[in-house]
Design a protein around this motif. Structure first.
Motif, PDB file in Angstrom:
ATOM      1  N   SER A   1       2.925  -4.579   3.228  1.00 13.85           N
ATOM      2  CA  SER A   1       3.767  -3.397   3.393  1.00 13.85           C
ATOM      3  C   SER A   1       2.910  -2.151   3.266  1.00 13.85           C
ATOM      4  CB  SER A   1       4.867  -3.347   2.328  1.00 13.85           C
ATOM      5  OG  SER A   1       5.698  -4.474   2.367  1.00 13.85           O
ATOM      6  N   TRP A   2       3.143  -1.218   4.162  1.00  4.66           N
ATOM      7  CA  TRP A   2       2.608   0.136   4.010  1.00  4.66           C
ATOM      8  C   TRP A   2       3.791   1.072   3.819  1.00  4.66           C
ATOM      9  CZ3 TRP A   2       0.624  -2.874   8.170  1.00  4.66           C
ATOM     10  CH2 TRP A   2      -0.727  -3.197   8.101  1.00  4.66           C
ATOM     11  N   ILE A   3       3.657   2.039   2.910  1.00  4.33           N
ATOM     12  CA  ILE A   3       4.753   2.958   2.634  1.00  4.33           C
ATOM     13  C   ILE A   3       4.241   4.391   2.743  1.00  4.33           C
ATOM     14  CG2 ILE A   3       6.487   3.703   0.983  1.00  4.33           C
ATOM     15  CD1 ILE A   3       6.429   0.954  -0.238  1.00  4.33           C
ATOM     16  N   THR A   4       4.915   5.183   3.564  1.00  6.94           N
ATOM     17  CA  THR A   4       4.534   6.575   3.740  1.00  6.94           C
ATOM     18  C   THR A   4       5.688   7.469   3.304  1.00  6.94           C
ATOM     19  OG1 THR A   4       3.605   8.159   5.330  1.00  6.94           O
ATOM     20  CG2 THR A   4       5.303   6.681   6.142  1.00  6.94           C
ATOM     21  N   PRO A   5       5.412   8.597   2.638  1.00  3.87           N
ATOM     22  CA  PRO A   5       6.468   9.450   2.082  1.00  3.87           C
ATOM     23  C   PRO A   5       7.015  10.421   3.120  1.00  3.87           C
ATOM     24  CG  PRO A   5       4.356  10.368   1.547  1.00  3.87           C
ATOM     25  CD  PRO A   5       4.076   9.108   2.334  1.00  3.87           C
ATOM     26  N   ASN A   6       7.917  11.264   2.698  1.00  2.00           N
ATOM     27  CA  ASN A   6       8.269  12.426   3.511  1.00  2.00           C
ATOM     28  C   ASN A   6       7.641  13.661   2.879  1.00  2.00           C
ATOM     29  OD1 ASN A   6      10.000  13.408   1.415  1.00  2.00           O
ATOM     30  ND2 ASN A   6      11.721  12.248   2.228  1.00  2.00           N
ATOM     31  N   GLY A   7       7.836  14.806   3.505  1.00  2.00           N
ATOM     32  CA  GLY A   7       7.189  16.011   3.019  1.00  2.00           C
ATOM     33  C   GLY A   7       7.523  16.351   1.580  1.00  2.00           C
ATOM     34  N   LYS A   8       8.779  16.141   1.186  1.00  2.00           N
ATOM     35  CA  LYS A   8       9.217  16.512  -0.154  1.00  2.00           C
ATOM     36  C   LYS A   8       8.595  15.631  -1.224  1.00  2.00           C
ATOM     37  CE  LYS A   8      13.429  17.245  -2.902  1.00  2.00           C
ATOM     38  NZ  LYS A   8      14.917  17.174  -2.910  1.00  2.00           N
ATOM     39  N   THR A   9       8.388  14.354  -0.929  1.00  2.00           N
ATOM     40  CA  THR A   9       7.905  13.402  -1.930  1.00  2.00           C
ATOM     41  C   THR A   9       6.423  13.089  -1.807  1.00  2.00           C
ATOM     42  OG1 THR A   9       8.500  11.517  -0.515  1.00  2.00           O
ATOM     43  CG2 THR A   9      10.171  12.307  -2.059  1.00  2.00           C
ATOM     44  N   SER A  10       5.727  13.781  -0.930  1.00  2.00           N
ATOM     45  CA  SER A  10       4.363  13.383  -0.554  1.00  2.00           C
ATOM     46  C   SER A  10       3.274  13.863  -1.499  1.00  2.00           C
ATOM     47  CB  SER A  10       4.054  13.928   0.845  1.00  2.00           C
ATOM     48  OG  SER A  10       4.004  15.355   0.811  1.00  2.00           O
ATOM     49  N   GLU A  11       3.559  14.898  -2.286  1.00  2.00           N
ATOM     50  CA  GLU A  11       2.555  15.628  -3.071  1.00  2.00           C
ATOM     51  C   GLU A  11       1.619  16.452  -2.189  1.00  2.00           C
ATOM     52  OE1 GLU A  11       1.038  12.964  -6.459  1.00  2.00           O
ATOM     53  OE2 GLU A  11       2.531  11.707  -5.422  1.00  2.00           O
ATOM     54  N   HIS A  12       1.881  16.480  -0.899  1.00  2.00           N
ATOM     55  CA  HIS A  12       1.131  17.359   0.003  1.00  2.00           C
ATOM     56  C   HIS A  12       1.580  18.785  -0.255  1.00  2.00           C
ATOM     57  CE1 HIS A  12      -0.108  19.474   3.589  1.00  2.00           C
ATOM     58  NE2 HIS A  12      -0.636  18.375   4.130  1.00  2.00           N
TER      59      HIS A  12
ATOM     60  N   LEU B   1      -2.163   1.976  -4.779  1.00  2.00           N
ATOM     61  CA  LEU B   1      -1.678   3.354  -4.690  1.00  2.00           C
ATOM     62  C   LEU B   1      -2.856   4.292  -4.503  1.00  2.00           C
ATOM     63  CD1 LEU B   1       0.365   5.714  -5.074  1.00  2.00           C
ATOM     64  CD2 LEU B   1       0.136   5.369  -7.544  1.00  2.00           C
ATOM     65  N   SER B   2      -2.783   5.145  -3.464  1.00  2.00           N
ATOM     66  CA  SER B   2      -3.835   6.127  -3.259  1.00  2.00           C
ATOM     67  C   SER B   2      -3.265   7.358  -2.570  1.00  2.00           C
ATOM     68  CB  SER B   2      -4.985   5.525  -2.435  1.00  2.00           C
ATOM     69  OG  SER B   2      -6.114   6.389  -2.461  1.00  2.00           O
ATOM     70  N   TRP B   3      -4.139   8.341  -2.319  1.00  2.00           N
ATOM     71  CA  TRP B   3      -3.790   9.617  -1.688  1.00  2.00           C
ATOM     72  C   TRP B   3      -4.703   9.774  -0.475  1.00  2.00           C
ATOM     73  CZ3 TRP B   3      -2.893   8.191  -6.496  1.00  2.00           C
ATOM     74  CH2 TRP B   3      -1.756   8.648  -7.161  1.00  2.00           C
ATOM     75  N   ASP B   4      -4.169  10.148   0.679  1.00  2.00           N
ATOM     76  CA  ASP B   4      -4.894   9.936   1.928  1.00  2.00           C
ATOM     77  C   ASP B   4      -6.126  10.808   2.093  1.00  2.00           C
ATOM     78  OD1 ASP B   4      -3.680  12.369   2.555  1.00  2.00           O
ATOM     79  OD2 ASP B   4      -2.964  11.706   4.519  1.00  2.00           O
TER      80      ASP B   4
ATOM     81  N   VAL C   1       0.860  -1.185   0.000  1.00  2.00           N
ATOM     82  CA  VAL C   1       0.000   0.000   0.000  1.00  2.00           C
ATOM     83  C   VAL C   1       0.898   1.237   0.000  1.00  2.00           C
ATOM     84  CG1 VAL C   1      -1.795   1.291   1.204  1.00  2.00           C
ATOM     85  CG2 VAL C   1      -1.814  -1.224   1.254  1.00  2.00           C
ATOM     86  N   ILE C   2       0.867   1.990  -1.087  1.00  2.00           N
ATOM     87  CA  ILE C   2       1.625   3.241  -1.192  1.00  2.00           C
ATOM     88  C   ILE C   2       0.639   4.381  -0.974  1.00  2.00           C
ATOM     89  CG2 ILE C   2       3.050   4.712  -2.660  1.00  2.00           C
ATOM     90  CD1 ILE C   2       3.860   2.190  -4.208  1.00  2.00           C
ATOM     91  N   MET C   3       0.832   5.120   0.115  1.00  2.00           N
ATOM     92  CA  MET C   3      -0.118   6.181   0.457  1.00  2.00           C
ATOM     93  C   MET C   3       0.543   7.540   0.279  1.00  2.00           C
ATOM     94  SD  MET C   3      -3.234   6.780   1.210  1.00  2.00           S
ATOM     95  CE  MET C   3      -3.667   5.047   1.427  1.00  2.00           C
ATOM     96  N   GLN C   4       0.038   8.295  -0.683  1.00  2.00           N
ATOM     97  CA  GLN C   4       0.487   9.660  -0.929  1.00  2.00           C
ATOM     98  C   GLN C   4      -0.472  10.642  -0.268  1.00  2.00           C
ATOM     99  OE1 GLN C   4       3.717   8.933  -1.713  1.00  2.00           O
ATOM    100  NE2 GLN C   4       3.646  10.661  -3.156  1.00  2.00           N
ATOM    101  N   GLU C   5      -0.371  11.904  -0.613  1.00  2.00           N
ATOM    102  CA  GLU C   5      -1.035  12.931   0.174  1.00  2.00           C
ATOM    103  C   GLU C   5      -1.838  13.923  -0.649  1.00  2.00           C
ATOM    104  OE1 GLU C   5      -0.938  13.403   3.645  1.00  2.00           O
ATOM    105  OE2 GLU C   5      -0.138  11.364   3.612  1.00  2.00           O
ATOM    106  N   ASN C   6      -3.049  14.173  -0.209  1.00  2.00           N
ATOM    107  CA  ASN C   6      -3.783  15.405  -0.473  1.00  2.00           C
ATOM    108  C   ASN C   6      -4.042  15.729  -1.940  1.00  2.00           C
ATOM    109  OD1 ASN C   6      -2.811  15.469   2.275  1.00  2.00           O
ATOM    110  ND2 ASN C   6      -3.403  17.618   2.333  1.00  2.00           N
TER     111      ASN C   6
END
Length: 499
Positions: free
Chosen positions: A339-350, A382-385, A66-71
């Motif tokens: 597996s769950w994968i969370t990004p950092n601020g730079k790679t998050s698309e937030h 793949l989704s965005w939270d 599960v790849i979770m991106q942002e916003n």
């Protein structure tokens, strides 16, 4: 629903073929996309067939990532994707708009070529304002209301007071060609909703446990009640006055999460955290704030598992790891089952993170999986939270008192994924839990009546009658498809018909 747009589809298909011909190893398979979608009746028939024939075939999937991106909202990324339920159009132009109180104009969705977006507030109040009684027209009003004045307009974490709202903007293959290629070659879900109408922390809690709650007694799962906006905050996100006074409260997520069932059944899991920063705000009505440090040892809004009682009781804090460990596991063929994968601020698309940085990071993750020994038995979700304040035209369905929230993009990438398929089922992150439970746990649920660890959750979300079944997105009768290795920094794709 947006109708098929043959011209745009043909242009994009040509771009896919041209791009696929120049990518790295594993990309020489056919890149001719299918733009056939399924009617609701046909989808129901397909689901019935899948249920009858694929009960055991799901076990061909031995690794779920599960790849979770942002916003980002669905319409902001796929609102003009051919065949999807995208931005309503008339004569090729958006047929909807949202009023801007500052200009008295009603602003239609528009193509936004900017790599840096600002979005809008995305807490519970903003969701209510955006939805506006099912009119779906409150996005600019909410953005105007949530704006904060910044002392340095050049600060990339700052949204200046005179910044024009961009919540009605959308991207297409010109900015996110890889995401559109994944949709063309695998599965796009156009009814994926965030689990509840709120911000990042509740969504990540739902992602791993099917609930966002607050517990009145420590280590007592029966003392928990739904908290869709304000579950216990990680220390760095508690009010500044409390931090200054030294009265920070340690979060206690006492209810049951999926890792409890995985551990109980000897199913391996990993939660991978990218070192860096997380940019979300303790004041969810704000659009900007000071980024906070993030690493596996720092529980945060994107990394809530360290505060779950079950993770401590099962001695599995070590399963929460640096992202580099995921790349190692993908390369060596030792991916855990989940597996769950969370990004950092730079790679998050937030916002204000760059869209291109997020796409490059996600592409790198998917390439690593595809180039590793476990690709033939992996499903990537793949989704965005959450929607990030960006426009979406679909009113969230009523499921229970806890959800769902606004619509977000969803993609399924797997050697067994159907090609060019658009899934119109109603989905949420609960569908990920359901798929994992069906695959690895024999259909057991996070259910206080059956899981051996009762909590006070109001419903078992995986069993909601409206929730679709992700098995519909797979064809387990096909031979595993070859990898599609994409350039992390691709050339822009063609404009969509709505562009």
């Amino acid at each position: 629903m947006v109708s098929l747009r043959p011209a745009a589809t043909a242009m994009f298909a040509l771009a896919v073929v041209l791009c696929a011909s120049c990518t790295g190893s594993g990309s020489k398979r056919s890149a001719t996309p299918s733009t056939t979608t399924t009617t609701p009746a046909a989808a129901s028939a397909t689901a019935a067939t899948a249920g009858a024939t694929d009960a055991d075939s799901i076990h061909k999937i031995k690794h779920v990532v599960v790849i979770m991106q942002e916003n980002r909202s669905f319409d902001s990324y796929f609102g003009t994707y051919p065949g999807a339920d995208g931005i309503p159009m008339q004569n090729g132009q958006p047929a909807v708009c949202a009023p801007d109180p500052a200009t008295s104009q009603c602003v239609k969705p528009f193509h936004d070529a900017n790599d840096l977006n600002h979005g809008g507030p995305h807490g519970q109040a903003a969701a209510t304002a955006d939805i506006d009684g099912a009119r779906m027209d409150g996005f600019i009003r909410a953005e105007r209301g949530g704006r904060k004045v910044c002392s340095d307009p050049n600060d990339p974490t700052c949204s200046s007071a005179d910044q024009q709202p961009d919540v009605m903007g959308y991207h297409d293959a010109r900015e996110i060609p890889n995401y559109w290629q994944y949709a063309q070659q695998f599965v796009l879900q156009d009814k994926m909703f965030e689990p509840n109408a709120s911000w990042s922390l509740p969504e990540h809690l739902f992602m791993v446990s099917g609930w966002s709650a607050k517990c009145s007694r420590e280590n007592d799962p029966l003392s928990c009640t739904s908290a869709l906006q304000a579950p216990d905050l990680p220390p760095d996100f508690q009010p500044r006055a409390r931090l200054a006074a030294g009265t920070v409260k340690r979060p206690d997520y006492a209810w049951t999460d999926l890792t409890y069932l995985l551990h109980k059944n000897n199913v391996s899991w990993g939660y991978y955290v990218a070192d860096g920063t997380e940019p979300d705000c303790e004041d969810d009505s704000a659009t900007t704030c000071t980024p906070k440090a993030q690493h596996p040892g720092t529980p945060g809004i994107w990394n809530p598992l360290p505060w779950f009682d079950t993770v401590h009781e099962d001695g599995e804090l070590g399963n929460i790891q640096q992202l580099s460990r995921f790349y190692d596991a993908a390369k060596s063929g030792t991916l855990p089952a989940v597996s769950w994968i969370t990004p950092n601020g730079k790679t998050s698309e937030h916002p204000p993170a760059l869209v291109s940085e997020g796409q490059a990071y996600v592409t790198g993750l998917i390439n690593a999986i595809m180039q590793g020994p476990d690709w033939d038995s992996t499903a990537i979700f793949l989704s965005w939270d959450d929607w990030g304040g960006f426009y979406d035209h679909v009113t969230p369905p009523h499921v229970d008192d806890n959800g769902y929230g606004l619509r977000v993009p969803g993609l399924v990438i797997s050697p067994y994924a159907k090609q060019g398929y658009i899934d119109h089922q109603t989905l949420s992150f609960d569908a990920y839990l359901k798929f994992i439970e069906d695959d690895f746990l024999g259909g057991a649920r996070i259910d206080p009546k059956t899981d051996g660890r009762p909590d006070s959750r109001p419903t078992v979300r995986e069993n909601a009658s409206q929730l679709g079944d992700l098995r519909q997105d797979f064809d387990f009768s096909q031979a595993p498809r070859r990898p599609l290795i994409l350039d992390e920094h691709p050339a822009p794709g063609p404009a969509s018909a709505g562009g």
